[in-house]
Design an enzyme around this catalytic site. Structure first.
Site, PDB file in Angstrom:
ATOM      1  N   PRO A 294       0.839  -1.208   0.000  1.00 53.93           N
ATOM      2  CA  PRO A 294       0.000   0.000   0.000  1.00 53.93           C
ATOM      3  C   PRO A 294       0.865   1.246   0.000  1.00 53.93           C
ATOM      4  O   PRO A 294       1.827   1.352   0.765  1.00 53.93           O
ATOM      5  CB  PRO A 294      -0.796  -0.129   1.303  1.00 53.93           C
ATOM      6  CG  PRO A 294       0.049  -0.998   2.181  1.00 53.93           C
ATOM      7  CD  PRO A 294       0.766  -1.948   1.274  1.00 53.93           C
TER       8      PRO A 294
ATOM      9  N   GLN B  70      -6.700  -1.440   1.694  1.00 50.50           N
ATOM     10  CA  GLN B  70      -6.176  -1.116   3.015  1.00 50.50           C
ATOM     11  C   GLN B  70      -7.096  -0.086   3.678  1.00 50.50           C
ATOM     12  O   GLN B  70      -7.481   0.899   3.062  1.00 50.50           O
ATOM     13  CB  GLN B  70      -4.760  -0.544   2.972  1.00 50.50           C
ATOM     14  CG  GLN B  70      -4.166  -0.443   4.371  1.00 50.50           C
ATOM     15  CD  GLN B  70      -2.841   0.287   4.433  1.00 50.50           C
ATOM     16  OE1 GLN B  70      -2.789   1.482   4.192  1.00 50.50           O
ATOM     17  NE2 GLN B  70      -1.776  -0.429   4.749  1.00 50.50           N
TER      18      GLN B  70
ATOM     19  N   TYR C 103      -0.273   5.514  12.706  1.00 46.37           N
ATOM     20  CA  TYR C 103      -1.685   5.861  12.598  1.00 46.37           C
ATOM     21  C   TYR C 103      -2.465   5.267  13.775  1.00 46.37           C
ATOM     22  O   TYR C 103      -1.869   4.833  14.750  1.00 46.37           O
ATOM     23  CB  TYR C 103      -2.204   5.465  11.217  1.00 46.37           C
ATOM     24  CG  TYR C 103      -1.503   6.256  10.129  1.00 46.37           C
ATOM     25  CD1 TYR C 103      -1.776   7.615   9.960  1.00 46.37           C
ATOM     26  CD2 TYR C 103      -0.524   5.682   9.319  1.00 46.37           C
ATOM     27  CE1 TYR C 103      -1.100   8.368   8.996  1.00 46.37           C
ATOM     28  CE2 TYR C 103       0.148   6.430   8.359  1.00 46.37           C
ATOM     29  CZ  TYR C 103      -0.143   7.776   8.204  1.00 46.37           C
ATOM     30  OH  TYR C 103       0.528   8.519   7.273  1.00 46.37           O
TER      31      TYR C 103
ATOM     32  N   ARG D  93      -1.399  -4.873   8.730  1.00 44.34           N
ATOM     33  CA  ARG D  93      -0.015  -4.425   8.547  1.00 44.34           C
ATOM     34  C   ARG D  93       0.470  -3.766   9.832  1.00 44.34           C
ATOM     35  O   ARG D  93      -0.244  -2.976  10.450  1.00 44.34           O
ATOM     36  CB  ARG D  93       0.087  -3.431   7.393  1.00 44.34           C
ATOM     37  CG  ARG D  93       1.548  -3.165   6.994  1.00 44.34           C
ATOM     38  CD  ARG D  93       1.660  -2.247   5.804  1.00 44.34           C
ATOM     39  NE  ARG D  93       2.954  -2.435   5.149  1.00 44.34           N
ATOM     40  CZ  ARG D  93       3.527  -1.545   4.358  1.00 44.34           C
ATOM     41  NH1 ARG D  93       2.941  -0.384   4.124  1.00 44.34           N
ATOM     42  NH2 ARG D  93       4.679  -1.794   3.787  1.00 44.34           N
TER      43      ARG D  93
ATOM     44  N   SER E  91      16.899   4.846   1.267  1.00 47.09           N
ATOM     45  CA  SER E  91      16.760   4.955  -0.193  1.00 47.09           C
ATOM     46  C   SER E  91      16.746   3.602  -0.891  1.00 47.09           C
ATOM     47  O   SER E  91      16.217   3.476  -1.991  1.00 47.09           O
ATOM     48  CB  SER E  91      17.898   5.812  -0.759  1.00 47.09           C
ATOM     49  OG  SER E  91      19.154   5.251  -0.432  1.00 47.09           O
TER      50      SER E  91
ATOM     51  N   GLY F 112       7.166  -1.816  -2.552  1.00 51.03           N
ATOM     52  CA  GLY F 112       6.514  -0.523  -2.588  1.00 51.03           C
ATOM     53  C   GLY F 112       6.977   0.313  -3.757  1.00 51.03           C
ATOM     54  O   GLY F 112       6.424   0.239  -4.856  1.00 51.03           O
TER      55      GLY F 112
END
Length: 357
Positions: free
Chosen positions: A23, A98, A177, A224, A290, A312
């Site tokens: 996601p 999600q 979150y 997740r 990175s 991702g």
């Protein structure tokens, strides 16, 4: 054949390979949280993944974190996703939505209402709003009687998602979150049954997962997590004990999978693998670094007990990522400037690999 490219049985789904699209927020939805035709094309381009997990969709108005993000909080928002699920299925794919409740990582300029969280403790940093970046406000601490309502909001969104053709849902319990805030030892300062001890700090996520499983079934429910992650200023003490206790409860509930981010060292991640007996999706890319996940890193984690590997950033600029992994083609870099700018540039404009004579 590489293990990465072998089929896998995920609950009731047969995945043709073990490559999962992670996601990733792309903020291309309409101002009122509806999915668009461009979003349908974007996900359909990447349908060769064993499983697609969409960007986070908010389950209620106060749970929206950023402008431009899609929702599953109303029937109208849910209906707009039908074009996405139809397009992915037409291209032979499988897709989970999600569900992401931002909790304290939000702003009144975005939602029209004040953010909520486990406690009145502001997140660290600035959040995007329609009026530009703004400091995260101090959230309103949820009353004890309100907490179950927000746990059930994931289940309500899950029902809408399955109704419009999603194969299942993933609860966003990672990266600072709302679920992550309840797990946290500094964002959650509660003294009721949702705070303090480990059994209390995991209570919210267990209730959210249980409600979602009751709504759509265990086979359609994943979660997740980012153990030990420090996103938006969250901190977790006793990470191994916290997640071992959580996995014990999740094992009892039997969701389709746990999806882990590499937010702690390998030794602890392997301990957590041993604590979770079910399907494990591993994202080996360290958040904030990175280096992207490549085939070598994916195979290493498959060899260490992961069942599926999520990619991702590599999926942003490589709609044909599975084919590139299959025959060892270069992975094209993504243009970071287009991640959140809106529009189709840097969204639908990345081509499949061009073979030359």
């Amino acid at each position: 054949m590489s293990t990465l490219l072998r089929p896998y049985r995920l609950s009731g789904l047969t995945l043709p390979n073990r490559v999962v699209m992670a996601p990733m927020s792309r903020v291309r939805a309409t101002a009122d949280g509806r999915a668009t035709t461009s979003m349908a094309a974007y996900y359909a381009q990447r349908a060769s993944a064993g499983l697609i997990i969409t960007e986070g969709a908010h389950p209620n108005q106060v749970g929206q974190s950023n402008p431009g993000t899609p929702g599953l909080s109303t029937d109208e928002q849910a209906d707009s996703w039908r074009q996405v699920t139809d397009a992915v299925r037409a291209n032979g794919g499988r897709i989970f939505a999600q569900i992401m409740h931002g909790g304290r990582v939000s702003h009144p300029d975005t939602t029209g209402t004040h953010p909520v969280g486990p406690s009145a403790v502001a997140a660290v940093g600035e959040v995007f709003t329609p009026n530009g970046p703004r400091p995260t406000p101090v959230p309103r601490a949820l009353e004890t009687s309100e907490v179950p309502l927000h746990a059930r909001s994931y289940a309500e969104a899950a029902r809408r998602a399955v109704r419009v053709g999603f194969d299942g849902v993933e609860l966003h319990g990672a990266t600072g979150y709302l679920i992550s805030q309840f797990l946290s030892s500094n964002a959650n300062l509660r003294t009721d049954e949702y705070g303090g001890s480990i059994p209390n700090r995991i209570r919210f996520v267990v209730e959210a997962v249980a409600a979602t499983i009751d709504a759509v079934g265990a086979a359609r429910t994943g979660i997740r997590l980012s153990p030990g992650g420090a996103f938006w200023g969250v901190s977790e003490t006793d990470v191994l004990d916290l997640y071992t206790a959580l996995f014990r409860e999740l094992t009892r509930l039997g969701p389709a999978y746990v999806h882990l981010e590499a937010t702690v060292d390998d030794e602890l991640l392997l301990e957590l693998r041993r604590a979770w007996p079910g399907t494990l999706i591993m994202n080996p890319s360290v958040p904030g670094e990175s280096k992207q996940t490549d085939r070598e890193g994916a195979e290493r984690w498959l060899g260490q007990g992961a069942d599926l590997i999520s990619f991702g950033r590599a999926f942003l600029s490589n709609p044909d990522l599975v084919e590139r992994l299959r025959i060892g083609l270069p992975i094209a870099p993504a243009d970071e400037a287009t991640y959140y700018q809106g529009g189709d540039q840097g969204y639908l404009t990345y081509p499949a690999y061009q073979h030359t004579a």
